[in-house]
Design an enzyme around this catalytic site. Structure first.
Site, short mmCIF file in Angstrom:
data_model
loop_
_atom_site.label_atom_id
_atom_site.label_comp_id
_atom_site.label_asym_id
_atom_site.label_seq_id
_atom_site.Cartn_x
_atom_site.Cartn_y
_atom_site.Cartn_z
N LYS A 98 0.81 -1.22 0.00
CA LYS A 98 0.00 0.00 0.00
C LYS A 98 0.85 1.27 0.00
O LYS A 98 0.38 2.33 -0.39
CB LYS A 98 -0.97 -0.02 1.16
CG LYS A 98 -2.02 -1.12 0.96
CD LYS A 98 -3.11 -1.10 1.98
CE LYS A 98 -4.18 -2.13 1.65
NZ LYS A 98 -3.73 -3.52 1.91
C1 LIG Z 1 -4.33 -4.57 1.38
C2 LIG Z 1 -3.54 -5.81 1.23
C3 LIG Z 1 -3.91 -6.83 0.32
C4 LIG Z 1 -5.17 -6.74 -0.51
O1 LIG Z 1 -5.14 -5.71 -1.44
P1 LIG Z 1 -6.44 -5.34 -2.30
O2 LIG Z 1 -6.18 -4.02 -2.93
O3 LIG Z 1 -7.55 -5.33 -1.32
O4 LIG Z 1 -6.60 -6.39 -3.31
C5 LIG Z 1 -3.07 -7.93 0.20
N1 LIG Z 1 -1.97 -8.06 0.96
C6 LIG Z 1 -1.59 -7.12 1.85
C7 LIG Z 1 -0.36 -7.35 2.66
C8 LIG Z 1 -2.35 -5.96 2.02
O5 LIG Z 1 -1.96 -5.03 2.91
#
Ligand SMILES: *Cc1c(COP(=O)(O)O)cnc(C)c1O
Length: 454
Positions: free
Chosen positions: A111
């Site tokens: 993110k």
């Molecule tokens: C947020 C997150 C996901 C999922 O991402 P999406 O955008 O909801 O598909 C997967 N792995 C980690 C470590 C995350 O923080």
């Protein structure tokens, strides 16, 4: 370039306006009014670029209202915060399996790729409008930490993140509550993530309060997040050996459909990616959709991969828009049916580009052990979902969405070792500043009232 709402009942906006707005006023999500084509010549020009340069070349096709030098500065600063010069290393495990490491940002999860850019775009917007910004969000872990690290110490900005007390991992809590930044408020509330989320909804529904404090929602639907996430797919694809480029399947651990949507949009722009694997944990609404054609909400079951413990994949509406022939009236109809019944059966959508898998907690542990034994490579529980049933006839690029050291308990149980990371160790020595408040809308409002940036 202008940006339009998936529901077709809001005026089109510039890139900066769409980013500042978040959710469109008609309830829809913003998308580029058309997707630019990336030609073979473009791709050849992209080949030698470093990560930040590539990101700039890509985003400038969308962010046409931001002067180039300013955009370049924002992107350079965002990726300078990563601990690897190559930002998103592509690691070969064997001839047919690669890992794309997306955990070299400040909070060790993917993110950061979007939120480091988004934080700086927000800051620019505050400066231009001569207004403060108060970012408010609820988190079950990674999003809150990444948002805090994207906005900490930004001028005239405060960030308030609600999380369920005792229900995020201790390290995730430390990432939110040990920054030492004066404009960051980690708000521990009683109850579950859903309670925090519904309190927030009410706070945002108070129009007078929202406008007076220039509130902005931290969530996964911002346009800038999706576009920033396109870049690492492009970067990885450019780095694959020529023979692998036409046969590459990106394997994406996903919950909200945000990450995989970005890759799919890049494919629609002309990058010849063979396909995508939607890899879910036991909360498998997307697996069921892509294997059976029915989108149906179930209960959330907490898992070893908590950032994918999601019911409603909020970014799915963008994919829906393209799937119904870019017809906003159809989007409204489908979303209304879904709202009413919690279910929708699709007739046709681009199933050819996708395969899907799902993974139980027992399988997550077993896969972490297997990948460690076979490749001497340690993966986190989210990434483990990606290693379920890799396609033997494809070159698989598995997206590693978090660093394993964020989830020491699951890893210790799987292989008997506890991974570490220097930035997490450093956090353990820093004072933890969290604010315990009641999770009701009145208490949240009162806290924001006292601490808002002005
Ligand atoms: C947020 C997150 C996901 C999922 O991402 P999406 O955008 O909801 O598909 C997967 N792995 C980690 C470590 C995350 O923080």
């Amino acid at each position: 370039m202008r940006f339009i709402s998936t529901r077709g009942q809001a005026p089109s906006l510039s890139f900066s306006e769409a980013v500042a707005t978040g959710l469109a006023p008609d309830g829809g999500l913003y998308l580029p009014e058309s997707l630019p084509a990336l030609t073979a010549t473009d791709l050849a020009c992209f080949e030698p670029l470093g990560y930040a340069e590539l990101c700039f070349e890509f985003l400038r096709r969308f962010a046409t209202d931001i002067p180039a030098a300013e955009l370049r500065g924002i992107i350079d600063a965002a990726y300078a915060a990563f601990d690897r010069a190559d930002v998103a290393p592509l690691i070969p495990l064997d001839a047919k399996t690669y890992v794309l490491e997306l955990f070299h940002g400040p909070t060790l999860a993917f993110k950061d790729f979007a939120l480091q850019v988004l934080g700086r775009l927000y800051e620019r917007q505050c400066r231009l409008r001569r207004q403060p910004l108060n970012a408010l969000g609820a988190t079950s872990g990674d999003t809150g930490a990444a948002a805090i690290h994207g906005l900490q110490n930004a001028a005239r900005t405060a960030v308030f993140i609600l999380y369920p007390d005792g229900r995020v991992s201790p390290l995730q809590e430390r990432q939110m509550a040990c920054t030492g930044a004066g404009n960051v408020y980690a708000l521990a509330v009683d109850g579950t993530f859903d309670h925090a989320q519904s309190a927030l909804k009410e706070v945002f529904a108070d129009q007078e309060f929202r406008v007076r404090h220039h509130l902005s929602a931290v969530n996964s639907i911002n346009l800038a997040r999706v576009l920033a996430q396109c870049v690492y797919y492009l970067y990885a694809w450019l780095r694959l050996p020529a023979a692998a480029k036409g046969n590459a399947e990106f394997v994406v651990p996903t919950g909200n459909f945000g990450n995989v949507l970005a890759g799919w949009m890049l494919q629609k722009m002309g990058v010849p990616i063979r396909g995508f694997r939607i890899a879910t944990n036991q909360n498998d609404i997307l697996y069921r959709l892509f294997t059976r054609g029915t989108y149906q909400v179930g209960d959330v079951h907490p898992s070893f991969a908590p950032s994918m413990d999601i019911q409603v994949a909020s970014n799915f509406e963008r994919f829906l828009y393209y799937s119904v022939g870019r017809d906003p009236a159809r989007v409204r109809e489908v979303m209304a049916t879904f709202q009413r019944t919690g279910r929708y059966a699709f007739e046709h959508f681009d199933r050819d580009s996708f395969t899907a898998s799902h993974c139980t907690d027992a399988e997550i542990s077993q896969i972490i052990g297997r990948v460690y034994r076979e490749h001497h490579y340690l993966i986190d529980p989210h990434t483990a979902c990606g290693f379920k049933d890799l396609a033997p006839d494809r070159v698989n690029v598995v997206l590693a969405t978090a660093h394993p050291a964020k989830f020491p308990d699951v890893i210790r149980n799987a292989i008997g070792l506890e991974p570490q990371h220097p930035s997490l160790e450093a956090l353990k020595a820093r004072p933890l500043v969290k604010h315990r408040i009641k999770g009701d809308p009145a208490s949240v409002r009162a806290f924001v009232e006292r601490h808002a940036a002005v």
